[in-house]
Design an enzyme around this catalytic site. Structure first.
Site, PDB file in Angstrom:
ATOM      1  N   LYS A 267      43.956  32.702  40.223  1.00 36.60           N
ATOM      2  CA  LYS A 267      43.701  34.651  40.983  1.00 36.60           C
ATOM      3  C   LYS A 267      44.415  35.363  41.187  1.00 36.60           C
ATOM      4  O   LYS A 267      45.589  35.199  40.624  1.00 36.60           O
ATOM      5  CB  LYS A 267      43.128  33.925  41.983  1.00 36.60           C
ATOM      6  N   ASP A 272      43.586  44.121  46.295  1.00 35.56           N
ATOM      7  CA  ASP A 272      42.596  44.184  46.934  1.00 35.56           C
ATOM      8  C   ASP A 272      42.138  45.294  48.556  1.00 35.56           C
ATOM      9  O   ASP A 272      42.300  45.057  49.269  1.00 35.56           O
ATOM     10  CB  ASP A 272      42.161  42.681  47.016  1.00 35.56           C
ATOM     11  N   LYS A 279      37.951  46.351  53.941  1.00 38.01           N
ATOM     12  CA  LYS A 279      39.021  45.673  54.072  1.00 38.01           C
ATOM     13  C   LYS A 279      39.259  47.004  55.646  1.00 38.01           C
ATOM     14  O   LYS A 279      39.491  47.980  55.350  1.00 38.01           O
ATOM     15  CB  LYS A 279      40.239  45.003  53.822  1.00 38.01           C
ATOM     16  N   ASP A 349      33.983  41.376  48.800  1.00 38.76           N
ATOM     17  CA  ASP A 349      35.519  41.287  49.368  1.00 38.76           C
ATOM     18  C   ASP A 349      35.862  39.154  49.059  1.00 38.76           C
ATOM     19  O   ASP A 349      37.139  38.807  49.594  1.00 38.76           O
ATOM     20  CB  ASP A 349      36.066  41.091  50.434  1.00 38.76           C
ATOM     21  N   GLU A 351      35.944  38.096  46.378  1.00 42.65           N
ATOM     22  CA  GLU A 351      35.615  38.736  45.189  1.00 42.65           C
ATOM     23  C   GLU A 351      36.850  37.313  44.011  1.00 42.65           C
ATOM     24  O   GLU A 351      36.459  37.296  42.509  1.00 42.65           O
ATOM     25  CB  GLU A 351      36.759  39.624  44.622  1.00 42.65           C
ATOM     26  N   ARG A 353      35.920  34.481  43.715  1.00 37.23           N
ATOM     27  CA  ARG A 353      35.822  33.025  43.528  1.00 37.23           C
ATOM     28  C   ARG A 353      35.076  34.112  41.889  1.00 37.23           C
ATOM     29  O   ARG A 353      34.615  33.512  41.158  1.00 37.23           O
ATOM     30  CB  ARG A 353      34.924  32.707  44.692  1.00 37.23           C
TER      31      ARG A 353
END
Length: 509
Positions: A267, A272, A279, A349, A351, A353
């Site tokens: 990943k 993020d 977040k 969030d 994301e 996966r």
């Protein structure tokens, strides 16, 4: 990088700025550790001074004292090893690794230190060397250094007893491997510590390309146009809200005598924000670390090449920046993933996966003997296992156990976790798509693993490492672990590659 050498020079005669010795808890105070390659007189005299200074010999305890007369090094650093092992047993390698790292951190600003710790065999020589090099790490790329700034320990010498029957070749090999391993762990740490404005998906891909050219790896980079043409809807869906477009990088080490292939999927969310599902305040500041899985994969492939391992290792770096904007994926959108499955995005969030799913399908097309994915995937796993332990899940009990055992042997804390069938129901109840990217909140780390499992080819052994906890150390440094990026999973993955090269994947796949 800190220089490393191996020497049989006496601890009293070695030319160094500091001498590191090991001590243990004794009934009447600190005592010299058995097997330390140093004269008994030096150790006995030092032990007396240490007791006066209040040293106990507890694990990783550091005590400084002037070197006894007749010792070339002017300073002695006594590092605690805890309780002495039972009669006939050696010190655990991780105890030595941690002690060496603690000493190396204490010696920042020192030019040269000699380590006289109990190294009864090549495995323990490697542990001391790894710990010292990992402990000497410092990230200074964005700091203006002055004359008074203390840099990391510059040079390490590991002292070995000239024992009868000692395997010098094995010890030299251990030192060489330790240098490669520490350098590649440092690569991962550097990438994780680099701020997101200096490490975009394109920048990460460029770094991987440069590393591939330097170490003889094959590399392929898919930019946003190629991703669109190829149908990589997960990676594009995550990266579409950013001005820094996504990338998928394939980097591979091949060996002409290899008969096994491992695919590693990492990943690589270079930042993020959570996307539209933003977040909350206080959870954004360390999100530069969300690419730690991809960094670990790259470092492992490079290390395998540098060590010439007789195994084929293919690394897949799923790189994107998850940002909110007018073009960003919205909660409720449906993405068509690489390979054709559709996913209803309920939380942007979740994301990681999504990018991993695309890369897993693509990796599986090459029919590897096993697949391992590595990701800072869920906060839920941090709640379950804390900040120093990563989770190991998988579709094959034997392969999952091999990963867990490799982590133990490499000195990384891991724990096997189940993929419970009833939790899979939560991601398969979308009324408009094949899957949802969210399921039950309870057991969320396992749900994420179950989601990834949907994109693994049937019959291929697969393991999922959720390194959300140990990948980034927000607390104080300890042992050989610095504050910030830690390089989590590199040691485990490299040992897995070595075990595959040695034939331990037989029966897999």
């Amino acid at each position: 990088m800190t220089a490393l050498t191996l020497s049989k020079t006496s601890a009293t005669a070695v030319s160094a700025d500091a001498l590191v010795i090991g001590i243990v808890k004794g009934e009447d105070g600190p005592a010299p550790a058995a097997g330390v390659p140093a004269p008994a007189g030096l150790l006995t005299e030092a032990a007396g001074v240490l007791a006066t200074l209040g040293a106990k010999g507890g694990k990783d305890e550091i005590t400084r004292l002037p070197a006894p007369a007749g010792t070339t090094a002017p300073l002695v650093i006594a590092v605690g090893l805890g309780s002495a092992p039972q009669d006939g047993e050696d010190f655990d390698p991780e105890t030595l690794r941690s002690a060496a790292g603690s000493a190396a951190r204490a010696l920042s600003g020192t030019e040269h230190a000699a380590f006289a710790l109990p190294v009864s065999d090549a495995e323990r020589v490697a542990a001391v060397a790894e710990g010292a090099l990992l402990g000497a790490y410092a990230f200074t790329a964005f700091r203006k250094t002055g004359e008074d700034d203390r840099g990391p320990l510059a040079r390490v010498t590991v002292l070995t007893a000239d024992a009868e029957g000692a395997d010098d070749a094995a010890r030299q090999d251990a030192i060489a491997r330790a240098e490669v391993l520490a350098t590649e762990v440092a690569r991962t740490r550097d990438l994780v510590n680099t701020p997101p404005n200096a490490l975009t998906p394109a920048g990460f891909a460029a770094h991987a390309t440069e590393a591939a050219a330097e170490h003889g790896l094959s590399v392929e980079v898919l930019d946003e146009a190629a991703l669109r043409e190829g149908g990589f809807g997960g990676i594009l869906g995550v990266g579409i809200g950013s001005q820094s477009p996504p990338r998928l990088v394939r980097v591979a080490h091949t060996h002409p005598e290899a008969d096994r292939t491992i695919a590693l999927v990492g990943k690589g969310i270079t930042y993020d924000s959570g996307g539209i599902s933003l977040k909350p305040a206080g959870h954004n500041e360390t999100m530069k670390c969300d690419m730690a899985g991809a960094a670990a994969v790259l470092s492992t492939v490079v290390a395998a090449a540098r060590l010439g391992l007789k195994v084929n290792i293919t690394g897949w770096l799923a790189l994107a920046e998850n940002m909110p904007s007018g073009s960003a994926t919205r909660p409720g959108d449906v993405l068509r993933m690489y390979g054709g499955k559709t996913v209803e995005v309920l939380n942007t969030d979740a994301e990681g996966r999504l990018v991993m799913a695309d890369a897993l399908v693509r990796a599986g097309e090459e029919s590897p003997d096993a697949i391992v994915d590595v990701a800072t995937l869920t906060g839920a796993m941090m709640l379950a296992l804390g900040k120093r332990t990563f989770a190991v899940m998988g579709n094959d009990d034997t392969f999952r156990g091999l990963l867990h055992d490799s982590a133990r042997r490499a000195g990384e804390q891991s724990w096997e976790m189940p993929l419970l069938a009833d939790l899979a129901e939560g991601i398969s109840t979308s009324t408009i798509a094949d899957l949802k990217n969210m399921g039950e909140r309870m057991g969320g780390g396992l749900v994420a693993g179950l989601f990834l499992k949907e994109f693994v080819p049937a019959g291929t052994p697969w393991a999922h490492l959720d390194i959300a906890g140990p990948a980034f150390n927000e607390g104080g440094a300890f042992g050989y672990t610095p504050k910030g990026g830690t390089g989590s999973a590199v040691r485990t993955l490299l040992l897995l590659a070595e075990r595959a090269a040695a034939g331990e994947l037989e029966g897999q796949g």
